[in-house]
Design a protein around this motif. Structure first.
Motif, PDB file in Angstrom:
ATOM      1  N   SER A  49       2.311  -2.084  -3.303  1.00 33.59           N
ATOM      2  CA  SER A  49       2.814  -0.762  -2.962  1.00 33.59           C
ATOM      3  C   SER A  49       2.486  -0.208  -1.372  1.00 33.59           C
ATOM      4  O   SER A  49       1.998  -1.509  -0.881  1.00 33.59           O
ATOM      5  CB  SER A  49       1.884   0.448  -3.629  1.00 33.59           C
ATOM      6  N   LYS A  50       2.924   0.662  -0.901  1.00 32.26           N
ATOM      7  CA  LYS A  50       2.706   0.829   0.665  1.00 32.26           C
ATOM      8  C   LYS A  50       1.141   0.955   0.969  1.00 32.26           C
ATOM      9  O   LYS A  50       0.650   1.796   0.198  1.00 32.26           O
ATOM     10  CB  LYS A  50       3.603   2.283   0.848  1.00 32.26           C
ATOM     11  N   SER A  51       1.049   0.615   1.994  1.00 27.07           N
ATOM     12  CA  SER A  51      -0.657   0.525   2.348  1.00 27.07           C
ATOM     13  C   SER A  51      -1.009   2.155   2.585  1.00 27.07           C
ATOM     14  O   SER A  51      -0.138   3.131   3.380  1.00 27.07           O
ATOM     15  CB  SER A  51      -0.927  -0.141   3.609  1.00 27.07           C
ATOM     16  N   ALA A  52      -2.137   2.515   2.325  1.00 32.33           N
ATOM     17  CA  ALA A  52      -2.925   3.764   2.897  1.00 32.33           C
ATOM     18  C   ALA A  52      -3.065   3.702   4.335  1.00 32.33           C
ATOM     19  O   ALA A  52      -3.130   2.425   4.843  1.00 32.33           O
ATOM     20  CB  ALA A  52      -3.863   3.893   1.948  1.00 32.33           C
ATOM     21  N   ASN A  53      -3.342   4.847   4.590  1.00 33.17           N
ATOM     22  CA  ASN A  53      -3.805   5.062   6.151  1.00 33.17           C
ATOM     23  C   ASN A  53      -5.381   5.665   6.189  1.00 33.17           C
ATOM     24  O   ASN A  53      -5.350   6.623   6.381  1.00 33.17           O
ATOM     25  CB  ASN A  53      -2.876   5.886   6.973  1.00 33.17           C
TER      26      ASN A  53
END
Length: 589
Positions: A49-53
């Protein structure tokens, strides 16, 4: 509650009719995968999945629960009122408040030499036998630290965890030593850490506690689901990239302008009291220094997190500070808490006097001289970002499971898998954090996997060899996250249906119920998290955890359900193996 006990020699995979079983020494299995770049990229896209920030902000503090300002002020007033009855010096109150202000200003207060050398030597001598028992923390805690903590938090506190461990010098980015904030964004959590060089009455050298002063004044990002429920994840406060570290430095600069501090005070064992659920910190683990021993205990406000660390079978009210810390509290015991700790007023006054006496061994460490700068700062930052992962260390140690032949000896297969799993269980998980904090239930189950020895893993695997006999691994075994979540949810549901009298929303009172409820919560949360894996390593570790924790609960099920759950558990084992093979193929192995 009916519980079926497991026999060490029994095997979930050797039950008749579940898996084919062969008892010769060679196991027919294909442990190699070949993928093109295109196939691998497609596979990654399907499971990562897309990485968190990760970041921190003052605005996110609004999501923290806890007593209102009036309740905090009332508690502090009651606490001081009780202390005044036992304090002989009128200046003690101001000194006590001054120490609390140090804690509240930086988010951390560091002490050294709180225990005399003879008593500390006794703790060292007993360390191996009492390492993971709550009374270990009681052996060195001083009431002054508990008083400071309770005053800062604004209410009665209780111990929620206590453990001890030895750690060897090594540079690695593993789950327990990355730069982070502890996973309590919706409540306050303080910790007391006692550290020393193993076997010596002196402070640790290497693997030192490192913190960013002032960062405790913020909170991590809080998410909102489709039902308007607030939640967060463990990765939301994990700072291991240039971007995330820069965001923390920017916040810290706005708040304090201070730089990170590394606590290395080799003259004496150190005791660190810090706001673990708010302060950016980590164990600066590298290859320098000697083996570090430590004891660490976590504390929550009883009103935020009712419960008990140790369930007492003795009726009646607690008779000491130690008893009320580990016994049941729900936040209504303000009078009892203040009364018990006030009985230690004289000891607290003496310890405060010793700490502020420059000629005494007990001191408040001046962390101003421990600030990182220049080359030391650059080296620290490089370690935080680029220390090798558990996967990299695994490969550097030649711990591969790939095998060129189409058969392998049982002993070698178990040895190769156990060696790989011993590293992969330290990979990065990213479990959900709930606003009501009920993820706390999963901690014992998680710890049972995390601390599992290679020998124990090998013992478990020996029983599961039939699950891979005659098997040819393909990329199809790297299952889609949605399917794996469905299977984990199904196991959790079967657990609930099998034990209708157990309250899975609480930790349980008996040992069997605690094992069940903790495993259930971990399985549930691992299933949720596998749909949010930001790295291939996380997908691997999550499948491994699901395999190992489900293996633990299989003996508790009746015979019919065992067979169904064994089949599901095998899916997680195969998904783990297949994904590791994909990674090894990409490494040219």
């Amino acid at each position: 509650m009916k519980v079926l006990q497991r026999k060490e020699q029994s095997s979930p995979g050797q039950a008749p009719g579940i898996f084919p079983s062969q008892f010769d020494n060679l196991v027919p299995v294909t442990l190699s995968l070949t993928t093109t770049d295109e196939e691998r990229n497609a596979l990654l896209a399907s499971i990562v999945s897309k990485s968190a920030n990760p970041s921190i902000s003052v605005q996110a503090n609004e999501y923290r629960n806890g007593p209102d300002p009036t309740s905090k002020a009332s508690f502090r007033k009651s606490l001081l009122k009780g202390f005044r009855k036992g304090w002989q010096d009128v200046a003690t109150e101001a000194r006590f408040v001054r120490l609390v202000e140090v804690l509240q200003s930086d988010g951390c207060a560091v002490f050294a030499g709180l225990v005399d050398a003879a008593s500390f030597q006794q703790l060292i001598d007993d360390f191996s036998t009492i390492m993971n028992k709550p009374n270990l923390q009681q052996r060195h805690d001083t009431p002054s630290l508990i008083a400071m903590m309770a005053y800062a938090m604004g209410g009665p506190v209780r111990m929620t965890d206590a453990r001890g461990k030895d750690t060897e010098p090594i540079s690695v980015n593993a789950q327990d030593n990355m730069l982070h904030i502890d996973n309590t964004p919706f409540r306050e959590e303080y910790k007391i850490l006692l550290g020393w060089e193993r076997g010596q009455v002196k402070g640790p050298t290497g693997q030192n506690f490192t913190f960013l002063p002032g960062t405790h004044k913020g909170n991590r990002p809080i998410r909102v689901d489709e039902h308007s429920q607030h939640w967060s994840t463990e990765n939301d406060s994990l700072f291991i990239t240039d971007e995330s570290i820069e965001s923390v430095f920017a916040f810290q600069g706005d708040i304090t302008g201070h730089d990170p501090k590394v606590i290395e005070y080799p003259e004496q064992p150190i005791t660190v009291l810090f706001s673990a659920g708010s302060l950016v910190h980590h164990r600066y683990r590298n290859s320098g220094g000697n083996t570090r021993s430590c004891v660490i205990a976590a504390f929550h406000l009883a009103s935020d997190h009712p419960g008990a660390l140790v369930h007492s079978e003795v009726a009646g009210s607690p008779q000491s500070v130690a008893e009320i810390l580990v016994g049941h509290q729900d936040g209504t015991e303000v009078e009892a808490f203040c009364s018990l700790i006030s009985l230690k007023a004289s000891a607290i006054e003496s310890k405060i006097s010793e700490i502020l006496n420059k000629d005494h061994q007990s001191i408040l460490v001046d962390t101003g001289n421990l600030t990182l700068s220049g080359e030391k700062f650059d080296r620290w930052r490089e370690t935080v970002i680029n220390a090798p992962s558990a996967t990299r260390l695994k490969f550097e140690g030649s711990n591969y499971i790939s095998f060129a032949n189409n058969s392998i000896s049982r002993d070698l297969l178990v040895k190769k898998l156990a060696a790989a799993m011993a590293y992969d269980k330290h990979g990065l998980l990213d479990l959900i954090i709930y606003m009501d904090g009920h993820e706390e239930i999963r901690k014992p189950a998680r710890k049972s996997v995390w601390t599992m020895s290679r020998e124990k893993i090998a013992q478990i695997l020996a029983a599961w060899i039939p699950a891979v006999e005659g098997y040819k691994f393909t990329t199809a075994d790297v299952q889609k996250p949605a399917l794996l979540r469905h299977k984990a949810d199904k196991v959790a549901r079967l657990l609930r249906e099998s034990f209708p009298t157990v309250d899975f929303a609480s930790a349980g009172s008996s040992k069997e119920e605690q094992q069940l409820t903790s495993a259930h919560q971990l399985i549930d949360d691992l299933g949720e998290s596998i749909t949010r894996c930001e790295k291939l390593e996380t997908y691997i570790t999550t499948n491994l955890f699901l395999f190992l924790i489900i293996d633990q609960i299989i003996p508790l099920l009746d015979w019919t359900l065992r067979q169904r759950v064994i089949g599901t558990c095998a899916v997680f084992l195969r998904a783990y193996i297949a994904c590791v093979l994909v990674v090894e193929n990409n490494q040219g192995i």
